[in-house]
Design a protein around this motif. Structure first.
Motif, PDB file in Angstrom:
ATOM      1  N   VAL A  24       0.838  -1.202   0.000  1.00 39.23           N
ATOM      2  CA  VAL A  24       0.000   0.000   0.000  1.00 39.23           C
ATOM      3  C   VAL A  24       0.873   1.252   0.000  1.00 39.23           C
ATOM      4  O   VAL A  24       0.631   2.200  -0.750  1.00 39.23           O
ATOM      5  CB  VAL A  24      -0.970   0.004   1.197  1.00 39.23           C
ATOM      6  CG1 VAL A  24      -1.750   1.308   1.256  1.00 39.23           C
ATOM      7  CG2 VAL A  24      -1.917  -1.189   1.110  1.00 39.23           C
ATOM      8  N   ALA A  25       1.896   1.255   0.833  1.00 32.57           N
ATOM      9  CA  ALA A  25       2.797   2.405   0.905  1.00 32.57           C
ATOM     10  C   ALA A  25       3.796   2.415  -0.252  1.00 32.57           C
ATOM     11  O   ALA A  25       4.467   3.428  -0.492  1.00 32.57           O
ATOM     12  CB  ALA A  25       3.543   2.395   2.241  1.00 32.57           C
ATOM     13  N   GLY A  26       3.926   1.297  -0.955  1.00 33.45           N
ATOM     14  CA  GLY A  26       4.869   1.216  -2.068  1.00 33.45           C
ATOM     15  C   GLY A  26       6.310   1.141  -1.603  1.00 33.45           C
ATOM     16  O   GLY A  26       7.204   1.655  -2.278  1.00 33.45           O
ATOM     17  N   THR A  27       6.530   0.483  -0.459  1.00 38.82           N
ATOM     18  CA  THR A  27       7.884   0.371   0.080  1.00 38.82           C
ATOM     19  C   THR A  27       8.269  -1.094   0.224  1.00 38.82           C
ATOM     20  O   THR A  27       7.414  -1.970   0.272  1.00 38.82           O
ATOM     21  CB  THR A  27       7.993   1.044   1.461  1.00 38.82           C
ATOM     22  OG1 THR A  27       7.086   0.394   2.358  1.00 38.82           O
ATOM     23  CG2 THR A  27       7.660   2.525   1.377  1.00 38.82           C
ATOM     24  N   GLY A  28       9.552  -1.333   0.308  1.00 36.54           N
ATOM     25  CA  GLY A  28      10.056  -2.666   0.567  1.00 36.54           C
ATOM     26  C   GLY A  28      11.277  -2.976  -0.267  1.00 36.54           C
ATOM     27  O   GLY A  28      11.394  -2.530  -1.410  1.00 36.54           O
ATOM     28  N   ALA A  29      12.204  -3.697   0.375  1.00 34.92           N
ATOM     29  CA  ALA A  29      13.413  -4.120  -0.322  1.00 34.92           C
ATOM     30  C   ALA A  29      13.916  -5.405   0.304  1.00 34.92           C
ATOM     31  O   ALA A  29      13.716  -5.659   1.497  1.00 34.92           O
ATOM     32  CB  ALA A  29      14.482  -3.038  -0.251  1.00 34.92           C
ATOM     33  N   VAL A  30      14.558  -6.224  -0.537  1.00 33.12           N
ATOM     34  CA  VAL A  30      15.156  -7.468  -0.076  1.00 33.12           C
ATOM     35  C   VAL A  30      16.560  -7.565  -0.659  1.00 33.12           C
ATOM     36  O   VAL A  30      16.895  -6.871  -1.612  1.00 33.12           O
ATOM     37  CB  VAL A  30      14.329  -8.700  -0.519  1.00 33.12           C
ATOM     38  CG1 VAL A  30      12.932  -8.671   0.074  1.00 33.12           C
ATOM     39  CG2 VAL A  30      14.266  -8.822  -2.040  1.00 33.12           C
ATOM     40  N   THR A  31      17.352  -8.449  -0.052  1.00 34.15           N
ATOM     41  CA  THR A  31      18.640  -8.786  -0.657  1.00 34.15           C
ATOM     42  C   THR A  31      18.618 -10.269  -0.986  1.00 34.15           C
ATOM     43  O   THR A  31      18.091 -11.086  -0.237  1.00 34.15           O
ATOM     44  CB  THR A  31      19.835  -8.482   0.271  1.00 34.15           C
ATOM     45  OG1 THR A  31      19.675  -9.205   1.484  1.00 34.15           O
ATOM     46  CG2 THR A  31      19.955  -7.008   0.554  1.00 34.15           C
ATOM     47  N   VAL A  32      19.213 -10.578  -2.130  1.00 34.87           N
ATOM     48  CA  VAL A  32      19.333 -11.968  -2.558  1.00 34.87           C
ATOM     49  C   VAL A  32      20.550 -12.032  -3.470  1.00 34.87           C
ATOM     50  O   VAL A  32      20.730 -11.195  -4.340  1.00 34.87           O
ATOM     51  CB  VAL A  32      18.055 -12.473  -3.269  1.00 34.87           C
ATOM     52  CG1 VAL A  32      17.694 -11.627  -4.462  1.00 34.87           C
ATOM     53  CG2 VAL A  32      18.193 -13.936  -3.670  1.00 34.87           C
ATOM     54  N   GLY A  33      21.399 -12.980  -3.221  1.00 35.35           N
ATOM     55  CA  GLY A  33      22.602 -13.136  -4.027  1.00 35.35           C
ATOM     56  C   GLY A  33      23.499 -11.918  -3.996  1.00 35.35           C
ATOM     57  O   GLY A  33      24.158 -11.615  -4.979  1.00 35.35           O
ATOM     58  N   GLY A  34      23.492 -11.205  -2.884  1.00 39.50           N
ATOM     59  CA  GLY A  34      24.331 -10.022  -2.749  1.00 39.50           C
ATOM     60  C   GLY A  34      23.777  -8.784  -3.433  1.00 39.50           C
ATOM     61  O   GLY A  34      24.420  -7.739  -3.452  1.00 39.50           O
ATOM     62  N   LYS A  35      22.603  -8.867  -3.990  1.00 42.08           N
ATOM     63  CA  LYS A  35      21.977  -7.737  -4.681  1.00 42.08           C
ATOM     64  C   LYS A  35      20.745  -7.282  -3.935  1.00 42.08           C
ATOM     65  O   LYS A  35      20.027  -8.081  -3.345  1.00 42.08           O
ATOM     66  CB  LYS A  35      21.566  -8.115  -6.106  1.00 42.08           C
ATOM     67  CG  LYS A  35      22.666  -8.666  -6.958  1.00 42.08           C
ATOM     68  CD  LYS A  35      23.566  -7.577  -7.445  1.00 42.08           C
ATOM     69  CE  LYS A  35      24.616  -8.196  -8.379  1.00 42.08           C
ATOM     70  NZ  LYS A  35      25.727  -7.367  -8.596  1.00 42.08           N
ATOM     71  N   ARG A  36      20.517  -5.983  -3.988  1.00 38.83           N
ATOM     72  CA  ARG A  36      19.323  -5.409  -3.354  1.00 38.83           C
ATOM     73  C   ARG A  36      18.248  -5.212  -4.417  1.00 38.83           C
ATOM     74  O   ARG A  36      18.520  -4.691  -5.491  1.00 38.83           O
ATOM     75  CB  ARG A  36      19.672  -4.078  -2.700  1.00 38.83           C
ATOM     76  CG  ARG A  36      18.529  -3.468  -1.925  1.00 38.83           C
ATOM     77  CD  ARG A  36      18.987  -2.163  -1.274  1.00 38.83           C
ATOM     78  NE  ARG A  36      17.899  -1.513  -0.612  1.00 38.83           N
ATOM     79  CZ  ARG A  36      17.838  -1.280   0.693  1.00 38.83           C
ATOM     80  NH1 ARG A  36      18.852  -1.643   1.466  1.00 38.83           N
ATOM     81  NH2 ARG A  36      16.805  -0.684   1.219  1.00 38.83           N
ATOM     82  N   TRP A  37      17.038  -5.656  -4.105  1.00 39.23           N
ATOM     83  CA  TRP A  37      15.898  -5.542  -5.009  1.00 39.23           C
ATOM     84  C   TRP A  37      14.775  -4.782  -4.314  1.00 39.23           C
ATOM     85  O   TRP A  37      14.521  -4.998  -3.129  1.00 39.23           O
ATOM     86  CB  TRP A  37      15.341  -6.917  -5.351  1.00 39.23           C
ATOM     87  CG  TRP A  37      16.123  -7.727  -6.319  1.00 39.23           C
ATOM     88  CD1 TRP A  37      17.273  -8.414  -6.075  1.00 39.23           C
ATOM     89  CD2 TRP A  37      15.803  -7.959  -7.681  1.00 39.23           C
ATOM     90  NE1 TRP A  37      17.691  -9.066  -7.200  1.00 39.23           N
ATOM     91  CE2 TRP A  37      16.799  -8.802  -8.208  1.00 39.23           C
ATOM     92  CE3 TRP A  37      14.772  -7.543  -8.516  1.00 39.23           C
ATOM     93  CZ2 TRP A  37      16.788  -9.230  -9.524  1.00 39.23           C
ATOM     94  CZ3 TRP A  37      14.764  -7.972  -9.823  1.00 39.23           C
ATOM     95  CH2 TRP A  37      15.760  -8.806 -10.311  1.00 39.23           C
TER      96      TRP A  37
END
Length: 150
Positions: free
Chosen positions: A100-113
């Protein structure tokens, strides 16, 4: 055999060819082949209704048979990025995911998405999630109901 009908099918075939050459996207190739087949049927003396049927049938069959084999030529400017290698991988939420807020990030394989939740529910920072799909530059993730312990 009417010269007008022959001219019509010839003009249509040429028009479809020009459209195909301009768009280079296999948009009208099928109709060009169908128009040529209808032209041949007109030369052989077929009734106009049969010519139209030939046009539609040949266009449809050409699309059905050839498009799956030729579609990779349409996207000749696209580049493989291997981004799909993250699909199915476990990711760590590094910024709270809130669609809803349009936020969020993850890391996978050393990369941030940038990430969004597949089910629309918020996911807290530190949670482990699975990468389900890629939509544009966002990773769509599902919670694993586990939290990374620092």
């Amino acid at each position: 055999m009417s010269i007008g009908i022959l001219a019509l099918w010839g003009i249509l075939a040429a028009l479809f060819l020009v459209i195909e050459l301009i768009t280079v996207g296999m948009v009208s190739l099928w109709f060009m082949v169908g128009a040529l087949a209808a032209l041949v049927s007109a030369v052989l003396g077929a009734a106009i209704w049969l010519q139209i049927l030939v046009f539609l049938a040949v266009s449809g069959v050409c699309f059905w048979l050839l498009y799956p084999k030729l579609k990779h030529f349409v996207r000749k400017n696209s580049r493989a990025t291997n981004a799909d290698m993250v699909l199915g991988q476990t990711c760590v939420v590094v910024r709270r995911i809130d669609n809803v807020a349009g936020t969020g990030a993850v890391t996978v394989g050393g990369k941030r998405w940038t990430a969004r939740s597949a089910d629309g529910m918020p996911v807290e920072e530190g949670a482990l999630v699975r990468a389900e799909e890629i939509q544009g530059v966002k990773l769509i993730v599902s919670p694993l109901n586990e939290v990374l312990v620092d």
